[in-house]
Design a protein around this motif. Sequence first.
Motif, PDB file in Angstrom:
ATOM      1  N   VAL A 155       3.436 -39.412  25.926  1.00 45.81           N
ATOM      2  CA  VAL A 155       2.958 -40.457  25.018  1.00 45.81           C
ATOM      3  C   VAL A 155       2.490 -39.790  23.734  1.00 45.81           C
ATOM      4  CG1 VAL A 155       1.288 -42.331  24.705  1.00 45.81           C
ATOM      5  CG2 VAL A 155       2.213 -41.863  26.988  1.00 45.81           C
ATOM      6  N   LEU A 156       3.045 -40.194  22.602  1.00 46.07           N
ATOM      7  CA  LEU A 156       2.621 -39.641  21.313  1.00 46.07           C
ATOM      8  C   LEU A 156       1.680 -40.620  20.633  1.00 46.07           C
ATOM      9  CD1 LEU A 156       5.971 -38.144  19.935  1.00 46.07           C
ATOM     10  CD2 LEU A 156       4.169 -37.020  21.268  1.00 46.07           C
ATOM     11  N   GLY A 157       0.422 -40.245  20.510  1.00 42.33           N
ATOM     12  CA  GLY A 157      -0.557 -41.091  19.829  1.00 42.33           C
ATOM     13  C   GLY A 157      -1.486 -41.775  20.809  1.00 42.33           C
ATOM     14  N   ILE A 185      -0.463 -37.197  27.235  1.00 43.87           N
ATOM     15  CA  ILE A 185      -0.718 -37.964  26.016  1.00 43.87           C
ATOM     16  C   ILE A 185      -1.225 -37.009  24.948  1.00 43.87           C
ATOM     17  CG2 ILE A 185      -3.010 -38.694  26.883  1.00 43.87           C
ATOM     18  CD1 ILE A 185      -2.642 -41.289  25.199  1.00 43.87           C
ATOM     19  N   ILE A 186      -0.636 -37.111  23.753  1.00 42.25           N
ATOM     20  CA  ILE A 186      -0.894 -36.154  22.678  1.00 42.25           C
ATOM     21  C   ILE A 186      -1.419 -36.894  21.457  1.00 42.25           C
ATOM     22  CG2 ILE A 186       0.210 -34.515  21.101  1.00 42.25           C
ATOM     23  CD1 ILE A 186       2.353 -34.659  23.763  1.00 42.25           C
ATOM     24  N   ASP A 187      -2.526 -36.403  20.915  1.00 40.39           N
ATOM     25  CA  ASP A 187      -3.017 -36.958  19.658  1.00 40.39           C
ATOM     26  C   ASP A 187      -3.544 -35.812  18.807  1.00 40.39           C
ATOM     27  OD1 ASP A 187      -3.914 -40.061  18.767  1.00 40.39           O
ATOM     28  OD2 ASP A 187      -4.939 -38.455  17.698  1.00 40.39           O
ATOM     29  N   ARG A 188      -3.402 -35.931  17.478  1.00 43.95           N
ATOM     30  CA  ARG A 188      -3.874 -34.821  16.637  1.00 43.95           C
ATOM     31  C   ARG A 188      -5.386 -34.828  16.513  1.00 43.95           C
ATOM     32  NH1 ARG A 188      -3.404 -37.336  10.882  1.00 43.95           N
ATOM     33  NH2 ARG A 188      -3.342 -39.464  11.628  1.00 43.95           N
ATOM     34  N   GLN A 189      -6.051 -35.930  16.886  1.00 39.80           N
ATOM     35  CA  GLN A 189      -7.510 -35.955  16.928  1.00 39.80           C
ATOM     36  C   GLN A 189      -7.959 -35.899  18.388  1.00 39.80           C
ATOM     37  OE1 GLN A 189      -9.192 -35.672  14.281  1.00 39.80           O
ATOM     38  NE2 GLN A 189      -8.080 -36.644  12.607  1.00 39.80           N
ATOM     39  N   ASN A 190      -9.245 -35.575  18.605  1.00 36.87           N
ATOM     40  CA  ASN A 190      -9.731 -35.548  19.991  1.00 36.87           C
ATOM     41  C   ASN A 190     -10.218 -36.918  20.446  1.00 36.87           C
ATOM     42  OD1 ASN A 190     -12.427 -35.797  18.951  1.00 36.87           O
ATOM     43  ND2 ASN A 190     -13.211 -34.559  20.637  1.00 36.87           N
ATOM     44  N   GLN A 226      -2.635 -35.702  31.584  1.00 34.48           N
ATOM     45  CA  GLN A 226      -3.024 -34.518  30.828  1.00 34.48           C
ATOM     46  C   GLN A 226      -3.180 -34.948  29.374  1.00 34.48           C
ATOM     47  OE1 GLN A 226      -4.236 -31.573  30.203  1.00 34.48           O
ATOM     48  NE2 GLN A 226      -2.626 -30.055  30.363  1.00 34.48           N
ATOM     49  N   VAL A 227      -4.342 -34.656  28.784  1.00 33.51           N
ATOM     50  CA  VAL A 227      -4.578 -34.971  27.373  1.00 33.51           C
ATOM     51  C   VAL A 227      -4.434 -33.691  26.564  1.00 33.51           C
ATOM     52  CG1 VAL A 227      -6.254 -35.823  25.691  1.00 33.51           C
ATOM     53  CG2 VAL A 227      -6.193 -36.816  27.996  1.00 33.51           C
ATOM     54  N   LEU A 228      -3.675 -33.722  25.490  1.00 33.39           N
ATOM     55  CA  LEU A 228      -3.573 -32.565  24.604  1.00 33.39           C
ATOM     56  C   LEU A 228      -3.920 -32.977  23.185  1.00 33.39           C
ATOM     57  CD1 LEU A 228      -0.262 -30.793  25.733  1.00 33.39           C
ATOM     58  CD2 LEU A 228      -2.616 -30.133  26.266  1.00 33.39           C
ATOM     59  N   MET A 229      -4.796 -32.203  22.549  1.00 33.31           N
ATOM     60  CA  MET A 229      -5.041 -32.417  21.132  1.00 33.31           C
ATOM     61  C   MET A 229      -4.071 -31.526  20.381  1.00 33.31           C
ATOM     62  SD  MET A 229      -8.494 -31.836  18.925  1.00 33.31           S
ATOM     63  CE  MET A 229      -8.262 -31.397  17.194  1.00 33.31           C
ATOM     64  N   ASP A 230      -3.063 -32.134  19.800  1.00 29.96           N
ATOM     65  CA  ASP A 230      -2.000 -31.362  19.157  1.00 29.96           C
ATOM     66  C   ASP A 230      -1.197 -32.321  18.281  1.00 29.96           C
ATOM     67  OD1 ASP A 230      -0.244 -29.302  18.545  1.00 29.96           O
ATOM     68  OD2 ASP A 230      -0.097 -28.629  20.633  1.00 29.96           O
ATOM     69  N   SER A 231      -0.329 -31.762  17.445  1.00 29.26           N
ATOM     70  CA  SER A 231       0.560 -32.600  16.650  1.00 29.26           C
ATOM     71  C   SER A 231       1.989 -32.306  17.070  1.00 29.26           C
ATOM     72  CB  SER A 231       0.416 -32.286  15.154  1.00 29.26           C
ATOM     73  OG  SER A 231      -0.854 -32.648  14.711  1.00 29.26           O
ATOM     74  N   ALA A 232       2.759 -33.343  17.343  1.00 28.45           N
ATOM     75  CA  ALA A 232       4.174 -33.135  17.627  1.00 28.45           C
ATOM     76  C   ALA A 232       4.840 -32.656  16.340  1.00 28.45           C
ATOM     77  CB  ALA A 232       4.808 -34.423  18.116  1.00 28.45           C
ATOM     78  N   GLN A 233       5.624 -31.574  16.462  1.00 33.61           N
ATOM     79  CA  GLN A 233       6.323 -31.041  15.293  1.00 33.61           C
ATOM     80  C   GLN A 233       7.688 -31.704  15.146  1.00 33.61           C
ATOM     81  OE1 GLN A 233       4.494 -28.671  13.485  1.00 33.61           O
ATOM     82  NE2 GLN A 233       2.967 -29.229  15.021  1.00 33.61           N
ATOM     83  N   SER A 234       8.360 -31.949  16.255  1.00 34.50           N
ATOM     84  CA  SER A 234       9.663 -32.600  16.200  1.00 34.50           C
ATOM     85  C   SER A 234       9.987 -33.247  17.543  1.00 34.50           C
ATOM     86  CB  SER A 234      10.762 -31.587  15.822  1.00 34.50           C
ATOM     87  OG  SER A 234      10.859 -30.605  16.824  1.00 34.50           O
ATOM     88  N   ILE A 235      10.912 -34.199  17.476  1.00 29.45           N
ATOM     89  CA  ILE A 235      11.352 -34.918  18.676  1.00 29.45           C
ATOM     90  C   ILE A 235      12.867 -34.758  18.770  1.00 29.45           C
ATOM     91  CG2 ILE A 235      11.512 -37.184  19.797  1.00 29.45           C
ATOM     92  CD1 ILE A 235       9.153 -38.077  17.987  1.00 29.45           C
TER      93      ILE A 235
END
Lengths: 418, 418
Positions: free
Chosen positions: B9-11, B32-37, B73-82
Motif C-alpha cells: 500500500v503506497l500512502g 504500507i509505506i508513507d514518507r511521513q511517520n 509492516q509499516v515503513l517510513m519511506d518514499s517509493a522511488q519508482s513503480i
Amino acid sequence: MPEKKHIVVLGAGFGGLTFTQKFRHPNARITIIDRQNHHLFQPLLYQVATGGLAMPDIAEPVRTILSRREDVQVLMDSAQSIDTEKKTVELSHQTLHYDYLVVALGMVNSYFGNDAWAQHTIGLKSLNEARRIRQRVLNAFEQAEALHDPSERQRLMTVVVVGAGPTGVEMAGALSELTKRVFKKDFRSIKPEQSRIILVEAADRVLTMYSEASSAKAQESLERMGVELKLNQAVEDISEACITVGGERIEAESIIWTAGVQANPLVDQLPGDHNRKGQIATEPDCSLRGHPEVFAIGDIADLVDCKGVRVPGVSPAAMQMGKHVARILENELNEKSKARPPFAYLDKGSMATIGRSSAVAEFGKFQFSGFPAWLLWLAVHLVFLIGFRNRLAVLIQWMYAYTKYRPGARVFEKPTQN
Amino acid sequence: MPEKKHIVVLGAGFGGLTFTQKFRHPNARITIIDRQNHHLFQPLLYQVATGGLAMPDIAEPVRTILSRREDVQVLMDSAQSIDTEKKTVELSHQTLHYDYLVVALGMVNSYFGNDAWAQHTIGLKSLNEARRIRQRVLNAFEQAEALHDPSERQRLMTVVVVGAGPTGVEMAGALSELTKRVFKKDFRSIKPEQSRIILVEAADRVLTMYSEASSAKAQESLERMGVELKLNQAVEDISEACITVGGERIEAESIIWTAGVQANPLVDQLPGDHNRKGQIATEPDCSLRGHPEVFAIGDIADLVDCKGVRVPGVSPAAMQMGKHVARILENELNEKSKARPPFAYLDKGSMATIGRSSAVAEFGKFQFSGFPAWLLWLAVHLVFLIGFRNRLAVLIQWMYAYTKYRPGARVFEKPTQN
C-alpha cells in the motif's frame, strides 16, 4: 505629573516573567524582551523531546500571559548590547532607554571550550532543540526498520546522553521507556528492546547535587530500566554520530548534550566580576555593584544569600529573586524605604523523575523515592504549569500515557525539511 | 501452505489507511509505506496553521494505529519508482515485490505551471507547512510590533490566501479571527484590527462545489468577519512577499496557496490515461485497465461511479474506496467470487466552517448554515478524529478557545532556525 519610570526586563523565563507579574506601580511602565514569543516551562522540555507532550503544552506566549497588563509592552527581539553608563539597551531596530534594568537572560549550552561538539549534539534548552531530538530519535528507529545491516541498525538504535544532572537523568529514563517499552509493539523487523541508552557522567555518581542516598536510588532505577551508566568518564571527543568516552568509541545516531551551561554571552557586557560559568556577582539585593538600577536575577546571578547559601540555578530561586526585586522597586518608587533588604533563598526542595512511576525527592532533611516521590512530582509539575488549559491537556496526556503506555506526541516532520 | 500474498500500500492517508484497517486475510500480509511517520487528519490542518491546535492533536503515528496488526509492516519511506510489469516498488534501500498494489498517494500542491511561485508561498498539505504558516504569520505580527514604519507594518500585517475552496475559506476565516479578534488585547503598538486578510479566487464565488445559496452564506460570513474577497481575479504574478492580482500589486509578508492540487508525480508512472490534474482513469472496481492487481484509490483516481457520479476528491470518498478494495481482495483470496462489484460513491454531505460559530453544510437536498451547521461541523470532526486521546484534547482546546477567545497553540520557534 512626572514621566513614568521605564523598567526594561531582558528575558521572559521564570525570573523575568515573575518580576513582571509581581511588580505593579502607577508611576512605572515595563518593557519585557525575549528572543522567543513564549515562556517555556523548561523542566518538562524532556517530555516534548521524547514524544510525551506537544510543544504548546509546556509553552505559553509571553504576550498572552501579560495581555491584561496595559503597563507592560512585550517585544520579541534580541538585545544586541547593554550600555550601563548611558542606561540603554540596543535591540535589532531600536534603542531603549531604561531607568531600571532587570537582566534575567538565563543560561545557554556550554561545551567547555569544545565548541565543535555543538554541531554533532543536540542540547535541551529550547522547543526547537526538543523538536530536533524527537525528530532525530524517532527518525533513527524508522530508518533502522527499513534497513537490514545489523551494525547500522545498532548505531541508529543507540542514544547517548552526556551529563547526569536532573535533565540528563530524566532524559535517559524517558528515552529508555520510549525505545525499550513503548516501541516494542510497534516495530516488526527491529527489536527495540535491543536499543542502547547510554548515560555518560564525569563525576562518580548521578545527580551530584542530591544526597548520596538519592543518587543511589536514582542509579538503581536507571539500571533497572536498562540505561547503561558510564560514571567517572569524561567525554574525550565527539564527531559526526560518534562519541569517545574513556577510550571507547561509541557509534550513535543521537547524542544529547546536557552536561554544561554558561551564562548568556550578553551577561559579559555587564560591569562586575564574572565567574567561570559567566555568571555575574551581585550585591545581596541582586543589584550590580555601583549600579543600583541594574539587577541580575535567575541562573546568571552569582550570589551567596544572607544565610550563607549559594543560590542554586533552579526555577524556584529565579522566581523568588524576581519577586524580591519587584518588592524593592515598588518600595523605592513609593519612597517608603531607602534600605534594600538582602535576598534570602528559601529551599523548597528538589525532585527528579526517572521514567514511569519512579522519582527522587529531597526536602531539607526529608528524602524519598519511588512511587510516592513520582506522584508528588506529578502534582508539583501540574500546579506550576502556567495556564489552566495546559494543565488539563498535560494531565490527560499523562493519564493516557500511564494507563496505555502510549505517549501521545510521537509525531515528527521529515528531517530533510527540518 | 502457500506463501502469503504480499499487498503493498503506497500512502497512509484516508484511502490507504482505511484499506489496511479493513482488509484482513490469513493468507495475506501488508506493507504500507508513507514518507511521513503519521496519518494526518488534513481537514483540521488549518487549525494547526492558525494556532488553534497542536500538531500531535491531528496526527497519529501510522505505526501506532496499526501496532496490533501483526500482519502489517509499516515503513517510513518514499517509493522511488513503480514497475507494473515486474510487479515491484523501489524504495530508498530495498525493492519490494507485490502481488497486489494499492496506490493511495494523494495530491500535492499545483501552481499551474508557475513553479517559481512555490518558493514565495506556503501550501497546506503537511504538518511542516502548517508549522511554517503559523511561524510566518505570528512572527510577522511580532516584527510589526517592534517596528515603527507604517507601510512596513501594514505589509507585515497582510495575509493573502489564494483559492477559495474549503481549505482557503476555512483558512481565511480562522486567520481573520486570530488577527482581528484574538490579537486585539495582546498588542500595544500595532492595531491588529487593521490587519488585512485577503482571499483571492479566480471563479465568481467562493466554494464553487457547493450550491449558490451556500456560497452566498459563506461569502456573507467572511465579509462580516472582515475578510477582503477578490473574486473573478486570477493571480498574475507572485514574487517575494508580493502578489499581483487583477493588475493590483499587494505587498504581503504571508501568501498562502490553496488554489490547486495535482496527483503525486509518482502516479505518472502508472500505465493508463491521466487527466490534466495527473489523476489516473480506473476501471469501475478502482483497478487499472489491464492490471487487475493494481488499484488507485482516493484523490488520485479519476473515476465516474456506477451511478454516473464523478467521485470527488474528499476524505469520505477515499475511505469508501479503501473499504471497497479491501472487500474485493478478501473475496478474491477466499475464492468466493470472481466478479468484482463496481464502486458506488455514497455522498454523506459536505461542510466547511468559517471562523467561530459559523459554517455551511449540505446533505443532498438539505442545506444549512450558521450556528447549527457549526455545531454539526464540531461533532463530525470530533467523531472522525482518530484516537480517543486526540479527540478529548481537541475538545478541550476548542472549548477553551470558544469561551476565552484564546486559541491555545500560538507558540512558534524562531524562523531563523526554521
